[in-house]
Every structure is written in structure tokens, then in C-alpha cells.
Design an enzyme around this catalytic site. Structure first.
Site, PDB file in Angstrom:
ATOM      1  N   ASP A  63       8.597  15.758  10.926  1.00 27.31           N
ATOM      2  CA  ASP A  63       8.118  15.622   9.551  1.00 27.31           C
ATOM      3  C   ASP A  63       6.596  15.719   9.512  1.00 27.31           C
ATOM      4  O   ASP A  63       5.907  14.822   9.027  1.00 27.31           O
ATOM      5  CB  ASP A  63       8.614  14.301   8.947  1.00 27.31           C
ATOM      6  CG  ASP A  63       8.514  14.299   7.421  1.00 27.31           C
ATOM      7  OD1 ASP A  63       8.232  15.376   6.843  1.00 27.31           O
ATOM      8  OD2 ASP A  63       8.714  13.234   6.814  1.00 27.31           O
ATOM      9  N   LYS A 123       9.015  -0.957   1.792  1.00 31.69           N
ATOM     10  CA  LYS A 123       7.622  -1.059   1.354  1.00 31.69           C
ATOM     11  C   LYS A 123       6.660  -1.159   2.536  1.00 31.69           C
ATOM     12  O   LYS A 123       7.018  -1.656   3.593  1.00 31.69           O
ATOM     13  CB  LYS A 123       7.451  -2.307   0.491  1.00 31.69           C
ATOM     14  CG  LYS A 123       8.093  -2.160  -0.871  1.00 31.69           C
ATOM     15  CD  LYS A 123       7.849  -3.388  -1.734  1.00 31.69           C
ATOM     16  CE  LYS A 123       8.516  -3.191  -3.081  1.00 31.69           C
ATOM     17  NZ  LYS A 123       8.603  -4.423  -3.863  1.00 31.69           N
ATOM     18  N   VAL A 124       5.453  -0.702   2.318  1.00 31.72           N
ATOM     19  CA  VAL A 124       4.408  -0.831   3.333  1.00 31.72           C
ATOM     20  C   VAL A 124       3.332  -1.777   2.798  1.00 31.72           C
ATOM     21  O   VAL A 124       2.833  -1.583   1.687  1.00 31.72           O
ATOM     22  CB  VAL A 124       3.762   0.530   3.663  1.00 31.72           C
ATOM     23  CG1 VAL A 124       2.784   0.376   4.822  1.00 31.72           C
ATOM     24  CG2 VAL A 124       4.830   1.552   4.008  1.00 31.72           C
ATOM     25  N   GLY A 164       8.287   3.745   0.429  1.00 29.07           N
ATOM     26  CA  GLY A 164       8.968   4.957   0.883  1.00 29.07           C
ATOM     27  C   GLY A 164      10.452   4.692   0.990  1.00 29.07           C
ATOM     28  O   GLY A 164      10.930   3.613   0.644  1.00 29.07           O
ATOM     29  N   GLY A 165      11.167   5.676   1.478  1.00 28.95           N
ATOM     30  CA  GLY A 165      12.595   5.528   1.630  1.00 28.95           C
ATOM     31  C   GLY A 165      12.940   4.363   2.549  1.00 28.95           C
ATOM     32  O   GLY A 165      13.938   3.679   2.370  1.00 28.95           O
ATOM     33  N   PHE A 166      12.106   4.135   3.505  1.00 24.06           N
ATOM     34  CA  PHE A 166      12.347   3.094   4.488  1.00 24.06           C
ATOM     35  C   PHE A 166      12.178   1.706   3.887  1.00 24.06           C
ATOM     36  O   PHE A 166      12.837   0.751   4.282  1.00 24.06           O
ATOM     37  CB  PHE A 166      11.345   3.298   5.639  1.00 24.06           C
ATOM     38  CG  PHE A 166      11.473   2.326   6.763  1.00 24.06           C
ATOM     39  CD1 PHE A 166      12.412   2.522   7.752  1.00 24.06           C
ATOM     40  CD2 PHE A 166      10.642   1.221   6.847  1.00 24.06           C
ATOM     41  CE1 PHE A 166      12.529   1.638   8.805  1.00 24.06           C
ATOM     42  CE2 PHE A 166      10.758   0.329   7.890  1.00 24.06           C
ATOM     43  CZ  PHE A 166      11.699   0.534   8.876  1.00 24.06           C
ATOM     44  N   ILE A 191       0.827  -1.208   0.000  1.00 22.16           N
ATOM     45  CA  ILE A 191       0.000   0.000   0.000  1.00 22.16           C
ATOM     46  C   ILE A 191       0.860   1.255   0.000  1.00 22.16           C
ATOM     47  O   ILE A 191       0.341   2.358   0.000  1.00 22.16           O
ATOM     48  CB  ILE A 191      -0.966   0.044   1.211  1.00 22.16           C
ATOM     49  CG1 ILE A 191      -0.217  -0.178   2.531  1.00 22.16           C
ATOM     50  CG2 ILE A 191      -2.075  -0.985   1.055  1.00 22.16           C
ATOM     51  CD1 ILE A 191      -1.086   0.035   3.744  1.00 22.16           C
ATOM     52  N   GLY A 192       2.163   1.070  -0.044  1.00 18.93           N
ATOM     53  CA  GLY A 192       3.003   2.257  -0.085  1.00 18.93           C
ATOM     54  C   GLY A 192       4.463   1.883  -0.233  1.00 18.93           C
ATOM     55  O   GLY A 192       4.866   0.778   0.130  1.00 18.93           O
ATOM     56  N   LYS A 251       5.418  -2.195   7.755  1.00 19.52           N
ATOM     57  CA  LYS A 251       6.494  -1.475   7.086  1.00 19.52           C
ATOM     58  C   LYS A 251       7.734  -2.336   7.119  1.00 19.52           C
ATOM     59  O   LYS A 251       8.237  -2.636   8.203  1.00 19.52           O
ATOM     60  CB  LYS A 251       6.774  -0.181   7.863  1.00 19.52           C
ATOM     61  CG  LYS A 251       6.582   1.060   7.056  1.00 19.52           C
ATOM     62  CD  LYS A 251       7.004   2.253   7.876  1.00 19.52           C
ATOM     63  CE  LYS A 251       6.444   3.509   7.239  1.00 19.52           C
ATOM     64  NZ  LYS A 251       6.930   4.718   7.871  1.00 19.52           N
TER      65      LYS A 251
END
Ligand SMILES: *[C@@H]1O[C@H](CO)[C@@H](O)[C@H](O)[C@H]1NC(C)=O
Ligand SMILES: *[C@@H]1O[C@H](CO)[C@@H](O)[C@H](O)[C@H]1NC(C)=O
Ligand SMILES: *[C@@H]1O[C@H](CO)[C@@H](O)[C@H](O)[C@H]1NC(C)=O
Ligand SMILES: *[C@@H]1O[C@H](CO)[C@@H](O)[C@H](O)[C@H]1NC(C)=O
Ligand SMILES: *[C@@H]1O[C@H](CO)[C@@H](O)[C@H](O)[C@H]1NC(C)=O
Ligand SMILES: *[C@@H]1O[C@H](CO)[C@@H](O)[C@H](O)[C@H]1NC(C)=O
Ligand SMILES: *[C@@H]1O[C@H](CO)[C@@H](O)[C@H](O)[C@H]1NC(C)=O
Length: 830
Positions: A616, A505-506, A501-503, A498-499, A520
Site C-alpha cells: 500500500d 482511531k489513531v 482509518g479502517g483499523f 489524529i486520524g 493506533k
């Protein structure tokens, strides 16, 4: 000496109970109960204290003097335990073998009487245990019980009793009993803001143990044989307080405090504000306790919301002396959203400079809740000082009182090594047994809490147990086995993403019990990264609030770095403002979302002893649950994102373009006021429903913060608001909202309001909006914001993110998160 009276021991009748409250709870691996001087075993409150003759094998003393009160000197209402004593004319040691290392109670019972020429009431002596001085220059004329707890890390406990010169020493009873590992955690808060670590190695002395609003709870009614005394005599103004009791309501939640933390007779009664029928009450309920000057204290506040009828009704502050320990405490949100679930807060005070400690609770009034504040129980424990003493400034002399020569030392070393070996063996067996026991619990519940605010600290086990080191008693959230995470995410099904990011995948996920989660998964990292990861989680686990996305757990198996959060059905606030095609939200709904987010941030800034800066704040980090309740996400993860470590950008840079505090560039330092700035940008975003940076627009409009401030300062903010809101916002409400956002965007942090002020102003803006006379909205349209000139509000509907390289990672995060969340919502809507 003040201290003698400090642990009040309640003198009880001789009623002997057949009922053993021990049986349904914790069974201590080590338990030595000795009734000194007694020729018979004595039962007190269901526990058997052995006759002195049974203790001779533990004892080394120059002279056997067994004293018995036999009528004289002691009144008849004194417990049997105090009717006999052992008298020591010289240095005496008790040595107990300890079968399981960990924290143990040491309870010393003193009830002086005269016995054939020995006057115990004038005796003066010291007591030490292992390397700690428990009592020095001690004497007492009244009956007292002194309770200590020490983390014993060797297989023998030696208690040394040393009479002062020309004096004797005495003891009526002695107790050495294990207590559960989870009862005293290693860390606590400290003021003004921070974390105290290292309680494991401290010796503690119980100074006070209070049952607020209830009667004495005697040792027979406590699973760990503690005595809790009523609070009435400690109240500073007893007319300001009233008591309340509902023992049946107490709801011990798995993962939270247990009967061992404190019994329901403690959690089920409280002292609360006597604010009867006065909704404007604003005062503190204060208690005052005597403490020793020169020591730090561990203070444990026990709470259980037995007074509210529903969740989220009670908000209050807790103080020690004049400092706030917790503000805006909402027991519902810290206690698993269960009413009347026990909860506690640990705090280590600074070295006491006064012999009085004041504890207060008072209402949190900023949110209009009915003023009330409660406290259910309180424990004050003294920490040993830097010389390892709980009494005075002299430590245990290094040579020991008995054997100070070389042979003694060599023998000591040999014994030490042997003990270490035995210990290692025991530890190994213990770990194995524990792991096997946990494994046998199977997967019915696929995780076990490690410890959230005083929960148990078992490591989870499952059929997936893969032999990695088991960490015990760290103060983390829930630890998942990798297999359980695989199962929850359909083995990291790409279609469940569902997402990104830099970290990493979600994924959407579902736990065995049906709970939806967001998973995450960080990119696998080095061991060092893992250590940081764990530190972060430790911090995250401490923050629980209705308006913060909670961390449900984590997984660090096999170098994985996985975070498991509660699932937020409606995705990001951003996706509901623009760029996703989702229906537009009303002004009232938007205000409520802003208020919720402000509450979450306010809690981060002030909620616990330590302030946390989000760093953030943006609309993509404000998530909405199925009821559109706003929760702030991604707080505290500042240092784990690889984009921070691996780029050439200063490691301090955190935050998203368009939201960044300009003062940061001047001072290179982020503060709470940086969050306030970013939140101000979010407020304008909510009002105008456009991206904070939109490079496709004419130059003066690119940056929302600048653009909106220009119109706000001209007093014409209505010219640029979201066109779907035109004619629907009351001018007063818009004015309040615009002013609030403007103040947040002040150039200098000092000029910006606190999150608490922002919250208050937004609530006010909501009230101004709701003051509309109900009826046909068209009727009021003259009061509403007038038509706006269409050319001013000509934004592209595309969600375009700036892609300056150094900010790419975080923008990527927004883009993909919001897109995917909205896809998810869309597909579910069909
Ligand atoms: C006291 O109890 C212990 C253990 O239960 C027992 O072995 C002992 O005989 C008893 N002593 C007396 C004097 O009753
Ligand atoms: C011992 O305590 C007494 C009071 O109980 C006090 O007067 C005396 O100074 C103390 N002695 C030492 C050595 O601290
Ligand atoms: C006791 O101390 C040891 C070593 O410092 C620590 O590992 C252990 O967790 C502590 N146990 C308790 C119950 O405090
Ligand atoms: C509770 O308050 C009442 C009066 O308000 C008092 O009589 C009673 O003793 C109190 N009970 C406890 C347990 O403090
Ligand atoms: C335990 O509590 C019950 C009910 O509150 C009381 O009747 C009993 O006397 C208590 N037992 C002890 C040992 O105090
Ligand atoms: C409650 O006590 C704290 C600490 O002393 C103080 O700051 C606060 O103003 C008090 N609240 C009220 C309403 O008196
Ligand atoms: C208490 O004693 C331990 C062990 O001697 C020591 O590490 C610790 O620093 C002491 N505590 C304080 C507050 O000085």
C-alpha cells in the site's frame, strides 16, 4: 575425523584468578562442574570444578577407574583439569537434577593420556544426553572441549557414555550449567527468504566461536564461560582485512544484546575492510570454516559499529557462501540510533553440502557511503539432524541403553508424571516470582522490552498488571500494559485523535519519559483476530530502519489491539503536496523525501533474508519527522485491517485506488514490483502536486498515472508540473526523474526497475539538481523549466478522494489522517 579439532580449546597457563566474572552478571540456577578423576577441587579461570568424589552421587558406572597423568604423557602447560580423567569400561550414566528448565550448557573436556595400560588416545565411544546423540564413534588424540546446549524440559538430565565394543571411554571434566533463557531465541532467518522457527527444541553444538579482530577471550572473561578465539587463521585473504579495537566505545543499550550475548572484548574489536584511503574499494572480506556435511547450522553474526565517527556512515552486506544474509545493513538504524550499540543477526543455514562454510562482509556501494564492512564476532552452532543426533545418522535407541523392559517403562511413566507435576509447580512458582519481581520494579520505566534482535525477553509488568497470561520469550516488540497506553493517550482523549482509518482511531500520545508516540487502537476483535495481530507484530518488530516508521510497541491486554509507533511530527507527504494549505516544499526537499522513502522500501524488499511487500505504497503512507526525514509507514499490516476481512472484496486486494499495479489484475498476485509501480505514481504525485485520482477533472486527466505518462512520453513533462516548481527544476534532473517514474509504471513487473535502481536514479536526479552553480536563481532561469500554459495545470485544490465503496476504508484513512495531521501542524504553527 575433522570434527575433533573443531572447537579449539586454548590451552592456558595455570594462572588462577581470584576475580569471579560471574558475580556481576547472570547466576546460573543449575551449575555442576566436575573434574573427573581428581582427588581435589580444581579452580579453573575462577570456577571451581569439584573433586570426582563429590560426583559419585550422580554417577552409575560398572567400574571406578580414576586416572591421573602424574607427570607422564601430559605436558606441563596443560590445564590442571586435563591432568586427571575417569575411565569407563562399560555404559555409564550421570544423572543431574535440574532445578530450572531451559537451555543448559553441557561441556565435555577431553585430554587423552596413557594410564596403567589404558590408552585414551585410541578410545572410541559415544555420548548422549536426554534424547540427543552428542557424540558418536568419537575419538581424539588431542585436547578438546566439546560444547553443547540443550533446552532441558525435564527435572533430570541423564548423560550416557557408551564405549564402542572392545574400547574404553574417558572424560577429563564435565560441566552442566544453565544459561539465560534469552540467549538463544526460538527463531532465526533462513535463506533465501523466510523465518526458521523451533530452535527451542534443537540441541546445538558450538562448532566455532570467533572474536573478530581481537585476541582470545578466555572463559574467565566471559559471563557465560565461553571461549572466543581470534579470526586471523580463518581469513581467506588476510591482506584484504585489517583489525580495529575500541572496547571502551561499546555501548550496551537496554533492550539490546547484553554482556551475556557477547562480552565487550568481543563487540569492541572487529575485522574490517582494508580499504585504506581508497574510496573505490569494492571487495569482500571472507572467512572460511570447516563444518560437518549433512547438518544445518545456526550462525550468529555479532556487530557493533566501533569504526564510525557518527551515525549512518557505515552500510554493508553480509553473505554466507554465495547468498546475501543482509544487504544495506545500517547498524545505526537497527541499534536504536546509538553508535556502537551491539547487535546480532541469527541465521539458520540449509543442510551443508560442503565441508567449508564461507562467511563474507562487503560494502554496500549504492548510496555513495565510504566503502567499509565489519564483523565483530561469529558463532556457528550445529543443529541436531532429524534423528536427534549431532553426530552421525543413528539416534538414541528408544528403549534406552539400560532399562528396556516393561517394569522399566511403567516406572518411567510414573516418574514422568511425577516430574511433570513437580515441573508444573516449579513453573507456577517461577512465573509468580517473576511477576512479583517485575511488579516491584514499578513504573519508573513503564515498559520493558520483550526482545528486539536479541534483547531480553521479559514481559513488562506494572501496577496495572491485571493477571492476564504472561507470555515469556516471544519475539515481539515492546509490550505495553493497557493502563500505560491509557495514561499515554490521556485515556483515549477524543481531542487527541489524529486520524481515523479502517483499523480504528489513531491517537497522539506521550510516554512517561516524554517520548511522543502515535497510538493506533484497533476495534476489539475475537481471540482469533488477536492471534493474527500478534503474528503481525512479530513481523513488524523485525524491521528497523531509519526510513521505516518504527513500531515502538503494542498492547494486547483485554482483547485490545493497539499499536504504538514513533510520532511523526510533520504528518504525511501527501499533506505537504496539496490539499492542506501547508507551504510548498522545494524540489530538492521533495527529492530527498523520495530518496528516503525509496530507501525504506528498498530495505523492506531486500533488507532481511525475507522480502516484504508493502502493498500500500502511497503518499499518505510516507510520513515526515521533525526534520522532514521520510519514513515509510503501515508496512506489513496487510492482513489486520478489518476492511480486508469483512468485505466481499477478495482478501488479496490491498492497495489504494490510483496506485494499484495493473499487472495485479492480470496475475492476481502482488510482488515487490507492485510496490515499485505504486512508488512511480507517488513520484508523479510529488512532481505534479495533485491527487492521483481527481474525478472533478476532465476525463483524460482524472488518473494521474495515465495523464503524466502521456506527457512524459511526449517529452513534455514540464507542462504539468507543480506550478510552484516552475523555473526551479534543472532540466537534467527533471528528465532523470521523469524517466525513473516512467520505468516504474511499466505495464509488466519484469520491465520495472528494482527499488535499488530507483533509489540510485533518484540520487542521481538530486545530484543533477545540485550541480547548479550557486548564485542568483533567476540568473539560471534559462536553464530551468520554461513557463507552462496555465490551462494545462488547472487542478482543483480540493483534496477529493474517490469513494467507490470497496476502496472507501482506505481512502477514508488518507483523508482523515492527512486532514488531522495538517490541523495539528497548523495549530502548532500558530
Ligand atoms: C570441594 O568443594 C566442595 C564444595 O565447595 C566441598 O564441600 C568439598 O569439601 C571440597 N572437596 C575437597 C576435596 O576439597
Ligand atoms: C568411526 O570413525 C572412523 C574414523 O575415525 C571411521 O573410519 C569409521 O568408519 C567410523 N565408524 C562408523 C561406524 O561410523
Ligand atoms: C524450552 O522448550 C520449551 C518447550 O518447547 C519452551 O517453552 C521454552 O521456551 C524453551 N526454553 C528455552 C530457553 O529454549
Ligand atoms: C591486528 O593487526 C596487526 C597488524 O595489522 C597484527 O600484528 C595484530 O596481531 C592484529 N591483532 C589481532 C588481535 O588480530
Ligand atoms: C581477562 O582479560 C584481562 C584483560 O584483557 C586479562 O588481563 C586477563 O588475563 C583475562 N583473564 C583471563 C582469565 O583470561
Ligand atoms: C561478495 O560476495 C558475494 C557472495 O559471494 C558476491 O555476490 C559479491 O559479488 C561479492 N562482492 C564483491 C565486491 O566481490
Ligand atoms: C532436532 O531434534 C528435535 C527433537 O528430536 C526435532 O524436533 C527436530 O526436528 C530436530 N531437528 C532437525 C533439524 O531435524
Amino acid at each position: 575425523m575433522k570434527r575433533e579439532g573443531s572447537v579449539s580449546f586454548l590451552v592456558l597457563g595455570l594462572s588462577i584468578l581470584c576475580l569471579s566474572w560471574f558475580s556481576d552478571g547472570y547466576i546460573p540456577p543449575d551449575s555442576y562442574l566436575i573434574d573427573c578423576g581428581s582427588s581435589a577441587n580444581v579452580t579453573m579461570e575462577g570456577r571451581v570444578f569439584l573433586a570426582d568424589s563429590q560426583a559419585s552421587k550422580f554417577l552409575s558406572t560398572p567400574q571406578d577407574i580414576l586416572a591421573s597423568a602424574s607427570g607422564s604423557g601430559s605436558s606441563s602447560d596443560v590445564s590442571q583439569l586435563y591432568r586427571t580423567a575417569r575411565i569407563y569400561t562399560g555404559t555409564t550414566t550421570y544423572s543431574f537434577s535440574i532445578s530450572q528448565i531451559g537451555r543448559h550448557w553441557i561441556r565435555l573436556y577431553f585430554g587423552p593420556f596413557d594410564y596403567s595400560g589404558y590408552k585414551m588416545s585410541t578410545a572410541n565411544f559415544g555420548v548422549s544426553a536426554t534424547d540427543f546423540v552428542l557424540l558418536s564413534n568419537f575419538s581424539t588424540t588431542s585436547t578438546v572441549m566439546k560444547e553443547f546446549s540443550l533446552n532441558l524440559t525435564s527435572s533430570t538430565l541423564t548423560i550416557t557414555i557408551t564405549p564402542s565394543s572392545n574400547s574404553i571411554a574417558f572424560l577429563n571434566a564435565l560441566e552442566v550449567v544453565s544459561l539465560p533463557d534469552t540467549l538463544i531465541q526460538d527463531d532465526a532467518s533462513i535463506l533465501p527468504s523466510g523465518k526458521y522457527q523451533g530452535i527451542f527444541t534443537q540441541a546445538l553444538e558450538t562448532v566455532w566461536r570467533i572474536n573478530m579482530g581481537g585476541p582470545t577471550v578466555s572463559s574467565g572473561n566471559d559471563t557465560l564461560s565461553r571461549t572466543w578465539v581470534p579470526d586471523q587463521s580463518f581469513l581467506s585473504s588476510s591482506n584484504l582485512a585489517t583489525n580495529f579495537s575500541n572496547i571502551g566505545a561499546v555501548n550496551y543499550v537496554s533492550g539490546g544484546p547484553t554482556q551475556d550475548t557477547a562480552p565487550s572484548t568481543v563487540y569492541g574489536t572487529c575485522t574490517e575492510m582494508n580499504s585504506a584511503s581508497n574510496p573505490n574499494s569494492n571487495f569482500n572480506v571472507t572467512w572460511e570454516f570447516d563444518v560437518d556435511i549433512g547438518f544445518q547450522h545456526l550462525v550468529r553474526f555479532h556487530f557493533c559499529d566501533i569504526v564510525s565517527k557518527t551515525l549512518n556512515q557505515l552500510y554493508f552486506n553480509v553473505y554466507i557462501d554465495s547468498s546475501a544474509v543482509v544487504t544495506d545493513l545500517d547498524l545505526s538504524s537497527v541499534s536504536f540510533n546509538v553508535l556502537a550499540a551491539p547487535y546480532y543477526v541469527d541465521l539458520v543455514t540449509s543442510t551443508s553440502k560442503s565441508s567449508k562454510m564461507q562467511v563474507s562482509v562487503g560494502p554496500y556501494t549504492a548510496n555513495g557511503a565510504y566503502p567499509n564492512a565489519i564483523l565483530n564476532g561469529l558463532e556457528i552452532m550445529k543443529l541436531n539432524n532429524s534423528v536427534g543426533s549431532l553426530s552421525g545418522n543413528v539416534g538414541v535407541s528408544p528403549s534406552g541403553s539400560s532399562s528396556g523392559n516393561n517394569t522399566g517403562m511403567i516406572a518411567g511413566v510414573v516418574v514422568g508424571v511425577l516430574c511433570a507435576l513437580v515441573l508444573a509447580g516449579l513453573l507456577f512458582l517461577f512465573c509468580r516470582r517473576r511477576r512479583r519481581r517485575l511488579a516491584s520494579q514499578g513504573l519508573s520505566k513503564s515498559w520493558i522490552p520483550l526482545s528486539i534482535n536479541g534483547g531480553t525477553s521479559h514481559t513488562m509488568g506494572s501496577k496495572y498488571s491485571n493477571g492476564t497470561t504472561i507470555s515469556v520469550a516471544s519475539n515481539l516488540g515492546y509490550r505495553f500494559q493497557f493502563g500505560a497506553v491509557q495514561e499515554a493517550t490521556n485515556n483515549f482523549d477524543e481531542s487527541w485523535v489524529i486520524g481515523i482509518g479502517g483499523f480504528g482511531k489513531v491517537y497522539r500520545g506521550e510516554l512517561g519519559d516524554g517520548t511522543k508516540v502515535a497510538v493506533k487502537r484497533g476495534n476489539p476483535r475475537s481471540q482469533q483476530g488477536l492471534a493474527e495481530f500478534r503474528t503481525e507484530i512479530e513481523m513488524l518488530s523485525q524491521f528497523r530502519h531509519r526510513h521505516l516508521v518504527s513500531l515502538i510497541g503494542y498492547c494486547d491486554d483485554k482483547n485490545e489491539m493497539i499499536l504504538i509507533y514513533e510520532y511523526m511530527e510533520n504528518g504525511t507527504l501527501k499533506s505537504h503536496l496539496y490539499g492542506s494549505g501547508l507551504p510548498s516544499r522545494s524540489w530538492k526537499e521533495r527529492l530527498e523525501i523520495c530518496i528516503g522513502a525509496a530507501r525504506g522500501l528498498h530495505y523492506l524488499h531486500t533488507g532481511y533474508a525475507k522480502a516484504v511487500i508493502h502493498r500500500d505504497v502511497k503518499s499518505a503512507n510516507i510520513l515526515l519527522d521533525e526534520n522532514f526525514l521520510a519514513k515509510v509507514a503501515d508496512f506489513g499490516l496487510s492482513k489486520t485491517g478489518p476492511e480486508i476481512d469483512q468485505t466481499h472484496v477478495s482478501t488479496a486486494v490491498k492497495g489504494s485506488f490510483g496506485y494499484l499495479d495493473p499487472e495485479y489484475f492480470r496475475r492476481q498476485q502482488l510482488t515487490e514490483k507492485s510496490d515499485v509501480y505504486s512508488f512511480g505514481v507517488v513520484l508523479f504525485e510529488v512532481l505534479c502536486a495533485r491527487p492521483v485520482i481527481d474525478p472533478t477533472l476532465p476525463r483524460e486527466k482524472v488518473n494521474l498515472a495515465e495523464w503524466a505518462m502521456k506527457w512524459q512520453q511526449k517529452g513534455q513533462l514540464e507542462q504539468i508540473i507543480d506550478r510552484t516548481l516552475v523555473g526551479k527544476i534543472r532540466p537534467d534532473s527533471l528528465r532523470k526523474f521523469g524517466e525513473t517514474a516512467e520505468k516504474c509504471l511499466a505495464d509488466y513487473g519484469v520491465d520495472r526497475p528494482s527499488m535499488g535502481d530507483v533509489l540510485w536514479n533518484l540520487e542521481y536526479a538530486l545530484q543533477l539538481q545540485e550541480a547548479v552553480v550557486p548564485g542568483d536563481p533567476e540568473e539560471n532561469s534559462t536553464n530551468m523549466i520554461g513557463e507552462l500554459s496555465p490551462q494545462v495545470n488547472n487542478f482543483g485544490q480540493e483534496d477529493i478522494n474517490v469513494s467507490t465503496t470497496q476502496f472507501e476504508a482506505s481512502s477514508m484513512d488518507d483523508l482523515s489522517m492527512s486532514k488531522v495531521f495538517s490541523q495539528l501542524v497548523n495549530s502548532e504553527g500558530r
